[in-house]
Design an enzyme around this catalytic site. Structure first.
Site, PDB file in Angstrom:
ATOM      1  N   LYS A  22     -24.412  10.805  -9.210  1.00  0.00           N
ATOM      2  CA  LYS A  22     -22.961  11.023  -9.094  1.00  0.00           C
ATOM      3  C   LYS A  22     -22.402   9.861  -8.296  1.00  0.00           C
ATOM      4  O   LYS A  22     -23.141   9.199  -7.552  1.00  0.00           O
ATOM      5  CB  LYS A  22     -22.696  12.334  -8.353  1.00  0.00           C
ATOM      6  N   ASP A  48     -15.013  11.909 -14.046  1.00  0.00           N
ATOM      7  CA  ASP A  48     -14.904  13.166 -13.281  1.00  0.00           C
ATOM      8  C   ASP A  48     -13.449  13.171 -12.809  1.00  0.00           C
ATOM      9  O   ASP A  48     -12.601  12.493 -13.422  1.00  0.00           O
ATOM     10  CB  ASP A  48     -15.902  13.182 -12.107  1.00  0.00           C
TER      11      ASP A  48
HETATM   12  P1  NAP Z   1      -9.135  15.747 -13.748  1.00  0.00           P
HETATM   13  O1  NAP Z   1      -8.925  15.459 -15.193  1.00  0.00           O
HETATM   14  O2  NAP Z   1      -8.876  14.689 -12.757  1.00  0.00           O
HETATM   15  O3  NAP Z   1      -8.287  17.045 -13.392  1.00  0.00           O
HETATM   16  C1  NAP Z   1      -8.362  17.716 -12.179  1.00  0.00           C
HETATM   17  C2  NAP Z   1      -7.236  18.725 -12.154  1.00  0.00           C
HETATM   18  O4  NAP Z   1      -7.411  19.619 -11.052  1.00  0.00           O
HETATM   19  C3  NAP Z   1      -5.865  18.094 -12.008  1.00  0.00           C
HETATM   20  O5  NAP Z   1      -4.944  18.833 -12.729  1.00  0.00           O
HETATM   21  C4  NAP Z   1      -5.627  18.226 -10.492  1.00  0.00           C
HETATM   22  O6  NAP Z   1      -4.266  18.203 -10.100  1.00  0.00           O
HETATM   23  C5  NAP Z   1      -6.190  19.601 -10.294  1.00  0.00           C
HETATM   24  N1  NAP Z   1      -6.477  19.902  -8.889  1.00  0.00           N
HETATM   25  C6  NAP Z   1      -7.105  19.151  -7.963  1.00  0.00           C
HETATM   26  N2  NAP Z   1      -7.179  19.805  -6.799  1.00  0.00           N
HETATM   27  C7  NAP Z   1      -6.587  20.998  -7.008  1.00  0.00           C
HETATM   28  C8  NAP Z   1      -6.373  22.127  -6.211  1.00  0.00           C
HETATM   29  N3  NAP Z   1      -6.753  22.170  -4.934  1.00  0.00           N
HETATM   30  N4  NAP Z   1      -5.763  23.201  -6.771  1.00  0.00           N
HETATM   31  C9  NAP Z   1      -5.368  23.187  -8.067  1.00  0.00           C
HETATM   32  N5  NAP Z   1      -5.539  22.132  -8.868  1.00  0.00           N
HETATM   33  C10 NAP Z   1      -6.146  21.057  -8.345  1.00  0.00           C
HETATM   34  O7  NAP Z   1     -10.645  16.231 -13.484  1.00  0.00           O
HETATM   35  P2  NAP Z   1     -11.622  16.988 -14.479  1.00  0.00           P
HETATM   36  O8  NAP Z   1     -12.486  15.979 -15.119  1.00  0.00           O
HETATM   37  O9  NAP Z   1     -10.873  17.958 -15.300  1.00  0.00           O
HETATM   38  O10 NAP Z   1     -12.542  17.765 -13.438  1.00  0.00           O
HETATM   39  C11 NAP Z   1     -12.205  19.055 -12.930  1.00  0.00           C
HETATM   40  C12 NAP Z   1     -13.440  19.723 -12.345  1.00  0.00           C
HETATM   41  O11 NAP Z   1     -14.451  19.840 -13.366  1.00  0.00           O
HETATM   42  C13 NAP Z   1     -14.115  18.974 -11.205  1.00  0.00           C
HETATM   43  O12 NAP Z   1     -14.716  19.914 -10.333  1.00  0.00           O
HETATM   44  C14 NAP Z   1     -15.220  18.206 -11.909  1.00  0.00           C
HETATM   45  O13 NAP Z   1     -16.267  17.842 -11.043  1.00  0.00           O
HETATM   46  C15 NAP Z   1     -15.654  19.237 -12.929  1.00  0.00           C
HETATM   47  N6  NAP Z   1     -16.374  18.706 -14.093  1.00  0.00           N
HETATM   48  C16 NAP Z   1     -15.802  17.775 -14.898  1.00  0.00           C
HETATM   49  C17 NAP Z   1     -16.501  17.349 -16.020  1.00  0.00           C
HETATM   50  C18 NAP Z   1     -15.903  16.382 -16.994  1.00  0.00           C
HETATM   51  O14 NAP Z   1     -16.515  16.153 -18.049  1.00  0.00           O
HETATM   52  N7  NAP Z   1     -14.730  15.840 -16.757  1.00  0.00           N
HETATM   53  C19 NAP Z   1     -17.789  17.837 -16.281  1.00  0.00           C
HETATM   54  C20 NAP Z   1     -18.334  18.812 -15.445  1.00  0.00           C
HETATM   55  C21 NAP Z   1     -17.612  19.237 -14.350  1.00  0.00           C
HETATM   56  P3  NAP Z   1      -3.608  16.872  -9.452  1.00  0.00           P
HETATM   57  O15 NAP Z   1      -3.258  16.022 -10.638  1.00  0.00           O
HETATM   58  O16 NAP Z   1      -2.438  17.391  -8.718  1.00  0.00           O
HETATM   59  O17 NAP Z   1      -4.627  16.250  -8.556  1.00  0.00           O
END
Ligand code: NAP
Length: 460
Positions: free
Chosen positions: A140, A180
């Site tokens: 990571k 991520d």
């Molecule tokens: P992303 O596209 O950057 O989206 C994150 C989202 O969560 C944004 O809408 C953000 O809002 C919101 N957010 C952040 N902090 C928050 C809070 N305290 N309360 C409510 N909303 C909040 O990221 P992502 O890739 O979707 O990842 C989301 C989660 O999934 C993370 O935990 C990541 O590690 C996990 N994950 C992702 C993947 C992947 O393939 N992308 C795979 C496995 C796990 P703002 O715009 O206001 O910051």
């Protein structure tokens, strides 16, 4: 300081003593890293029943070895902002475990990134990747850089500087990063371009989540959100439940959330709410996904803008409030520790039936206890959100073979993988005396595969 259990008589110590002792050493060696301690405790606690049946894991000090990253790299990331001022961020890459394949795991750009966050994510990733059944180790990375409010030119300069250092440590058979939080298609494009420029060759397999025009895989964008819903579908089916006709709440409005909303809606659910870090929207008619996608993926606006186009919907400041909305299924897809004990109790009191963790560690340990004590179906992150990394491994396979599978082919493989992960977690939980507890099942199934590979490869 050395990490060792120093037991003369391995027969006499129980798995619980072993776990406690190694965990104490982890806390001493990694002070103040609360997220890292949290994930280590959750995983260690579920492994207790394994050691009675497999004393060789204690004899071979597998916990002591697996919890210590093979390598943790930190580096300076200097870049110039649009006003000509030099800014400095801190970059990280943890190359946690390569027992079953090259390190694999995303990059997070968010101001909260530090060693504890990167190690919690990296440690979790080892077991998740093992669960996918694919040959990928755990890693990571990221930086404490905040992409919010930055121009495209600033994002490009930052990512180029970040990759200039990272490029020394990665490679298609060494370590393959992906996206991520804060790292999506735009950032992956800039990272890929800089890697290619530095190395002078076209190594498509160096990153996953690439654009479709330069080596990306169909379905990768959708994979984590879709995979979470596929996993939940299996779990619900066994209890005679389904998404059809269910009310669903999804937190966040990023990559994972958007595609969890899309798949849940395709399966007949009404998704009534989503959020960002500032607040949440509630639309009793069911969210208009086209609007959410445009606002977040194209216009990069706040989720509050939704109510300007859908005035019957409600915007509420403060993202935690989303868990006060009554729903059958909750899909936390935003960030770590977003559901605490109070929110979990509120969800249960409002008739919750199931939780699927799309984000990494979105429920605190106390919240998980509330769900399990109330017989809520609980799909833990490392199993439920493994679809993203699974399709990343399919992207690597397509890059090596220099071919591209169709959306339907990759989606079918994703569904198979999620069903297999579900079955393996259920079987491991039953086998080790915790039927229905997928937290235990996922941890044991992932751990055993990596532990056996570590033993086979000797003390390295
Ligand atoms: P992303 O596209 O950057 O989206 C994150 C989202 O969560 C944004 O809408 C953000 O809002 C919101 N957010 C952040 N902090 C928050 C809070 N305290 N309360 C409510 N909303 C909040 O990221 P992502 O890739 O979707 O990842 C989301 C989660 O999934 C993370 O935990 C990541 O590690 C996990 N994950 C992702 C993947 C992947 O393939 N992308 C795979 C496995 C796990 P703002 O715009 O206001 O910051």
């Amino acid at each position: 300081m050395t990490i060792s259990t120093k037991h003369n008589d391995i027969e006499t110590i129980t798995g619980q003593n072993y776990v406690n002792e190694v965990f104490e050493t982890v806390k001493k060696r990694n002070p103040n890293e609360t997220e890292f301690h949290q994930v280590v405790k959750e995983i260690f606690d579920s492994l207790v029943p394994v050691f009675a049946r497999h004393p060789e894991y204690m004899e071979q000090s597998i916990l002591e070895r697996i919890v210590e990253p093979e390598r943790l790299i930190t580096f300076r990331v200097p870049w110039v902002d649009d006003w000509g001022k030099v800014q400095v961020n801190r970059g990280f890459r943890v190359q946690y475990n390569s027992a079953i394949g090259p390190y694999k795991g995303g990059l997070r750009f968010h101001p909260t990134v530090n060693a504890s966050i990167i190690k919690f994510l990296g440690f979790e990733q080892i077991f998740k990747n093992a669960l996918t059944g694919q040959p990928i180790g755990g890693g990571k990375g990221g930086a404490d850089f905040d992409p919010k409010g930055k121009s495209d030119a600033e994002i490009m300069r930052f990512t180029q500087s970040f990759m200039t250092e990272l490029s020394r440590h990665i490679g298609p058979d060494i370590d393959v990063p992906a996206g991520d939080i804060g790292v999506g298609a735009r950032e992956i494009g800039f990272l890929f371009g800089q890697y290619k420029r530095i190395r002078g060759g076209y190594e498509a397999g160096i990153l996953t989540g690439k654009g479709l025009g330069y080596g990306g895989s169909l379905t990768r964008t959708e994979a984590t959100g879709y995979g979470t819903v596929y996993f939940m579908q299996e779990m619900l089916k066994e209890k005679g439940l389904s998404f059809k006709g269910s009310t669903v709440v999804v937190s966040g409005s990023g990559n994972v959330s958007i595609y969890a909303i899309e798949k849940a809606a395709q399966l007949g659910a009404k998704v009534v709410a989503c959020s960002d870090s500032e607040g949440y929207i509630f639309d009793s008619n069911g969210l208009n996904l086209e609007t959410v996608k445009r606002l977040k993926e194209v216009e990069r606006k706040r989720i509050s803008a939704y109510v300007e186009e859908h005035p019957h919907a409600k915007y509420v400041q403060g993202s935690d409030g989303i868990w006060s909305i009554p729903c059958d299924i909750a899909l936390p897809c935003a960030t770590q520790n977003e559901i605490n004990k109070k929110s979990a109790k509120m969800l249960v009191a409002n008739g919750l039936k199931a939780v699927g963790e799309g984000a990494n560690m979105p429920s605190t340990s106390e919240a998980i206890d509330v769900f399990l004590d109330n017989q809520i179906l609980f799909a833990p992150a490392k199993a439920a959100n493994a679809g993203g990394v699974a399709v990343s491994a399919l992207e690597m396979a397509q890059n090596s073979a220099r071919l591209s599978w169709t959306f339907e082919e990759v989606d079918a493989k994703l569904q198979d993988i999620m069903t297999n992960i579900y079955r393996n977690c259920v079987e491991a939980a039953e086998d080790y005396g915790h039927p229905g507890n997928l937290v235990v099942g996922a941890n044991i199934a992932g751990f055993k595969k990596v532990a056996d590979a570590m033993i086979a490869q000797g003390v390295i």
